[in-house]
Design an enzyme around this catalytic site. Sequence first.
Site, mmCIF file in Angstrom:
data_model
loop_
_atom_site.group_PDB
_atom_site.id
_atom_site.type_symbol
_atom_site.label_atom_id
_atom_site.label_comp_id
_atom_site.label_asym_id
_atom_site.label_seq_id
_atom_site.Cartn_x
_atom_site.Cartn_y
_atom_site.Cartn_z
ATOM 1 N N LYS A 82 38.327 41.351 45.680
ATOM 2 C CA LYS A 82 39.071 41.124 44.448
ATOM 3 C C LYS A 82 39.774 39.775 44.540
ATOM 4 C CE LYS A 82 42.216 43.828 41.483
ATOM 5 N NZ LYS A 82 42.851 45.158 41.365
ATOM 6 N N CYS A 95 38.470 44.906 38.601
ATOM 7 C CA CYS A 95 39.588 45.297 37.740
ATOM 8 C C CYS A 95 40.375 44.126 37.166
ATOM 9 C CB CYS A 95 40.506 46.260 38.493
ATOM 10 S SG CYS A 95 41.565 47.210 37.369
ATOM 11 N N GLU A 148 36.682 51.056 41.655
ATOM 12 C CA GLU A 148 37.483 50.331 42.636
ATOM 13 C C GLU A 148 38.078 51.310 43.659
ATOM 14 O OE1 GLU A 148 41.369 47.321 42.349
ATOM 15 O OE2 GLU A 148 40.773 48.547 40.634
#
Length: 644
Positions: free
Chosen positions: A115, A170, A46
């Site tokens: 995300k 994540c 990330e």
Amino acid sequence: METGYIKVAAATPNIKVADCKHNYKAITEAIDEACQKNAKIIVLPELCVTGYTCNDLFLQQTLLKNAYETAEQIAKDSQNKDILIAVGFPFVYLSKLYNVAAIIYGGEILCLIPKTYIPNYSEFYEVRHFNSGPKKAVMVTMGGKNIPFGTDIIVSAKNVCGLNIAVEICEDLWVSLPPSTNHALNGASVILNLSASDENTGKESYRRSLVLNQSARLYSAYVYTSAGDGESTTDLVFSGHNIIAENGVLLKESERFKNQIIYADIDLQKIAAERLKTTTYNVCAQSDYTVLEFEYKKIESSEASYVLDRYIDKAPFVPSDERLRSKRCDEILNIQAYGLKKRLEHTNAKTAVVAISGGLDSTLALLVTARAFDLLGKDRKDIVAVTMPGFGTTDRTYDNAVSMIKCIGATFKEINICDAVTEHLKLIEHDIDTHDVTYENAQARQRTYIIMDIANKTGGMVIGTGDLSELALGWATYNGDHMSMYAVNCSVPKTLVRHLVKYYADTCNDDKLRDVLMDVLDTPVSPELIPPKDGDIVQKTEDLVGPYELHDFYLYHMMRFGFSPSKIYYIAKIAFKGEYGDETILKWLKMFYRRFFSQQFKRSCIPDGPKVGSVALSPRGDLRMPSDAVSKGWLDELERLGNL
């Protein structure tokens, strides 16, 4: 790959915070290494183009401009590289900042995937900088092209069957309903996670469990890559914990704090097989998903040119870890014993009748019966253990049978079948010196005839001794040892029978019984239907039908995943390298398929018995197969392999 494998890499490069030029070099070095290893997918952490820990520097135009240009340059450099790249960087869209994964192949950025869940608790303050991305893809401009930007995107390889890729970043994995759940239900088979998960006590095992559990629930592969050494340590430390999992199984894991690249081969056919047979796995493709197709330049189709980065267990029914194996053995013995306990209770059986030969299968059946009687609080004297020596019985197996019965505390009964079989062969006008299948099966049926009548006489139940491997091969006399009133070993393969008997020997408190069981384990597997030579067994089952460890391997992969003969042959050569040559593996694989198909009629009418593992052949449960199905397609495939 025709065999269904695709090599993936999870990489943690050595970055510097806010130094895009340095990070570009580290990222491209990782990509180059992965290409040399023939990986087809590489996942990087990330925001690794800038570093995850830039904090308010993410609001600086210089950093954002450098990140954008670096992502474009990574894409340009990939033009002659046959690898799909997932790399994280900050991206501005309509004056808002997004934490995205750029999916790159063949010199182009195919799409940007943002995300979904932006954490803002404890040590995380991402809401200060980033926004949650759109689900349905919108078009954005990058590299002079319009490309999709959104979470609900699947990237599909046109020339690799079953390779459908989706991405989460994540925190997306850590929420109660991860986006990958919906991705998988819309066809994604491989989930990539670009992460920057900081390290603290106990987090390693929790992170691993999340990855494994998600891959298990989704019947998918999951490639998790995390930031490592190089991120700012102002408040946090990152360990570069990379994980590659498949269907709940850990394929590869990095050593923390080492910034490693790990590789593994994902089995796309195994994923497809699990989804195909699991009716509760409901694919619900949605129209608002964007599917992007790309095509690899070169896919290795030759086995010789492909080095599999994956462990193939030659004994898939038997856990390799000793502690787990012991636990599994105890669990299986309980399943067998509790199944028999219920059946004895239900039928009000006064006795259990077991034919004891001194071989492995009847030994296990007796041990299970003894455990069932203990659970019932019944006297073991009500176990009628019958030894029936015949033409092929050796002193060794006879002595072991007698000793074992006495050690267990069962009622011993001996009935020599030689005279009865001799008379029977006279009645059907069969020469007793012709040791053919009639000669052999007459003995097996005589034994079954005797124990069935003893069960009637004592108000009891005949306990079957045959195992799963014998059922698969049809290595049983129809209406002989094929029949019983409850078959306790019916879903236990031969390779596992050995370990169950060994476990019992290791854990029992009777030294004499332990010695007998160890000698049984050391005795060649044989039906003992042909007269011995100089007192030794001459009829060895594995000389006739092949090694059981091979057949159990074949059975597991055919039944568990529906693998083709060529796939099973390919992985068997890897699993048994140095033990069996290619010709031997192919010879017994042909034998396996011929017997498996031709002997289904025996399995269509087998007695009840407990399922103990993921593979079973009960016609009422796991295998509904016509008895006259033709094996030609499978055998033709093997013939082609033999001609290569």
